[in-house]
Design an enzyme around this catalytic site. Sequence first.
Site, PDB file in Angstrom:
ATOM      1  N   ARG A 154      -4.937  -2.373  -3.922  1.00 28.75           N
ATOM      2  CA  ARG A 154      -3.637  -1.772  -4.226  1.00 28.75           C
ATOM      3  C   ARG A 154      -3.488  -1.661  -5.741  1.00 28.75           C
ATOM      4  O   ARG A 154      -4.151  -2.359  -6.508  1.00 28.75           O
ATOM      5  CB  ARG A 154      -2.502  -2.629  -3.676  1.00 28.75           C
ATOM      6  N   LYS A 178       0.059  -8.594  -0.804  1.00 27.33           N
ATOM      7  CA  LYS A 178       1.457  -8.668  -0.373  1.00 27.33           C
ATOM      8  C   LYS A 178       1.717  -9.954   0.399  1.00 27.33           C
ATOM      9  O   LYS A 178       0.877 -10.427   1.152  1.00 27.33           O
ATOM     10  CB  LYS A 178       1.785  -7.457   0.523  1.00 27.33           C
ATOM     11  N   HIS A 247      -3.221   4.851  -4.537  1.00 32.60           N
ATOM     12  CA  HIS A 247      -3.219   4.523  -3.115  1.00 32.60           C
ATOM     13  C   HIS A 247      -4.092   5.497  -2.328  1.00 32.60           C
ATOM     14  O   HIS A 247      -4.575   5.164  -1.243  1.00 32.60           O
ATOM     15  CB  HIS A 247      -1.787   4.511  -2.585  1.00 32.60           C
ATOM     16  N   ARG A 250      -7.380   3.956  -2.147  1.00 38.33           N
ATOM     17  CA  ARG A 250      -7.375   2.875  -1.143  1.00 38.33           C
ATOM     18  C   ARG A 250      -7.470   3.462   0.263  1.00 38.33           C
ATOM     19  O   ARG A 250      -8.210   2.957   1.112  1.00 38.33           O
ATOM     20  CB  ARG A 250      -6.108   2.040  -1.301  1.00 38.33           C
ATOM     21  N   HIS A 273      -4.174  -6.296   5.636  1.00 41.46           N
ATOM     22  CA  HIS A 273      -3.017  -6.006   6.479  1.00 41.46           C
ATOM     23  C   HIS A 273      -2.721  -7.205   7.377  1.00 41.46           C
ATOM     24  O   HIS A 273      -3.628  -7.737   8.035  1.00 41.46           O
ATOM     25  CB  HIS A 273      -3.286  -4.786   7.366  1.00 41.46           C
ATOM     26  N   TYR A 282      -5.390   4.645  10.378  1.00 38.70           N
ATOM     27  CA  TYR A 282      -6.663   5.223   9.960  1.00 38.70           C
ATOM     28  C   TYR A 282      -7.473   5.734  11.146  1.00 38.70           C
ATOM     29  O   TYR A 282      -8.357   6.562  10.970  1.00 38.70           O
ATOM     30  CB  TYR A 282      -7.461   4.207   9.137  1.00 38.70           C
TER      31      TYR A 282
END
Length: 304
Positions: A154, A178, A247, A250, A273, A282
Site C-alpha cells: 500500500r 491496516k 494502488h 498493488r 487482507h 480479484y
Amino acid sequence: MSQAPLEAAVADYLAHLRDERRLADLTRRHYRRDLDGLMASLTARGLTDWRQVTATMVRDWIAREHRRGLAPRSLQRTLAAVRGLYRYLQREGRADFDPAADLRAPKQRRRLPETLDVDQAAQLLDAPTNPGADDPLAIRDQALFELVYGAGLRLAEVASLEATDLAGDPRELRITGKGARTRIVPVGRQARRAVAQWLVVRPQLARASESALFVSRRGQRLSHRAIQARLDQRGRARGLDQHVHPHMLRHAFATHLLESSGDLRAVQELLGHADISTTQIYTHLDFQHLAEVYDRAHPRARRR
C-alpha cells in the site's frame, strides 16, 4: 469547562483507538467526523447519554445521511464507527446494548479496481541498463515502484519503510499494515536490485538524521502526495493512456499473481487482507480477463 457526556465518551473511544488499537490517523479522523454527525442528531433530540440511543434513532440518522447523498461505502464506515463505539462503551460498563448491531447500510455496487496488464506494468517499470545513473531521484523512483509492484505494498506501507528494513539484500520484508496487522512479503530479484542501487546513492539526498528509506530532494521522508505525483508522471512519460496511481500497482501485483497461480488464499496473505472476501474481487478481474480472451478467440464469440 467539562465535556458533555456524549462528547466525553467519543473522546475516550478515539483515545482507545489511538493508544490501544493503533488505528491510523486518517481512520480516526473519519470516525470522529461520523460520530460528530450522530452526536449532533442526538443532541437535537435532547439526548445526553449513549444509553438513551435506540436503533430507530440510528436508523433514522443513517436514512437521512443516505438521502443527503452519502455513498453506501461511507455509510458502512459510519455504522462501523458506531458499532466500535458501543463495543468500547459496553466493555467499559457505559452502555447496555448496541443500537446499531442489527442495522445494515444500503448495498453498494462493487466496482472492479483499475489495474495494469502485464505488458503495461513492464512498460511502466522496465528501465535502461543503468537507469538515471547520474540522477538519484530516478534511481529512487525505480526502487520505489519496483517495490510497490513486486511486493504489493500500500502507499502508506511503502512511505513508512525505514532504510534499515531493506539493508543487506533481504529476501523478505515485514510489513505492518491496516489494523496493525503484520505480514511477511517476499522481495523479488528486480526490486532487491533496484533498492540496492538506491541505497548506494541515498546518502546524496538523505539528511544524516533521516531514517526513512525513501526521501525527497530535501532529504526528508517522501510524502504520499509526492509518490503519487512521481508515479503519474512516470506513467505519462512511458506513454500509458491512463492515470497511474500506487494502488493500481498493488492491484496489478494481486491480479498477475492470481492469473498465474490461481491461489486466492496465498494472494490474501500477501496483500494482508483480514477477510478473504476482500481478496475475491480479484477473481472477478481474472474472469474479466478470461472473458476478453474468449470474446477474441472463440469462433462462436467473434463477430462476423
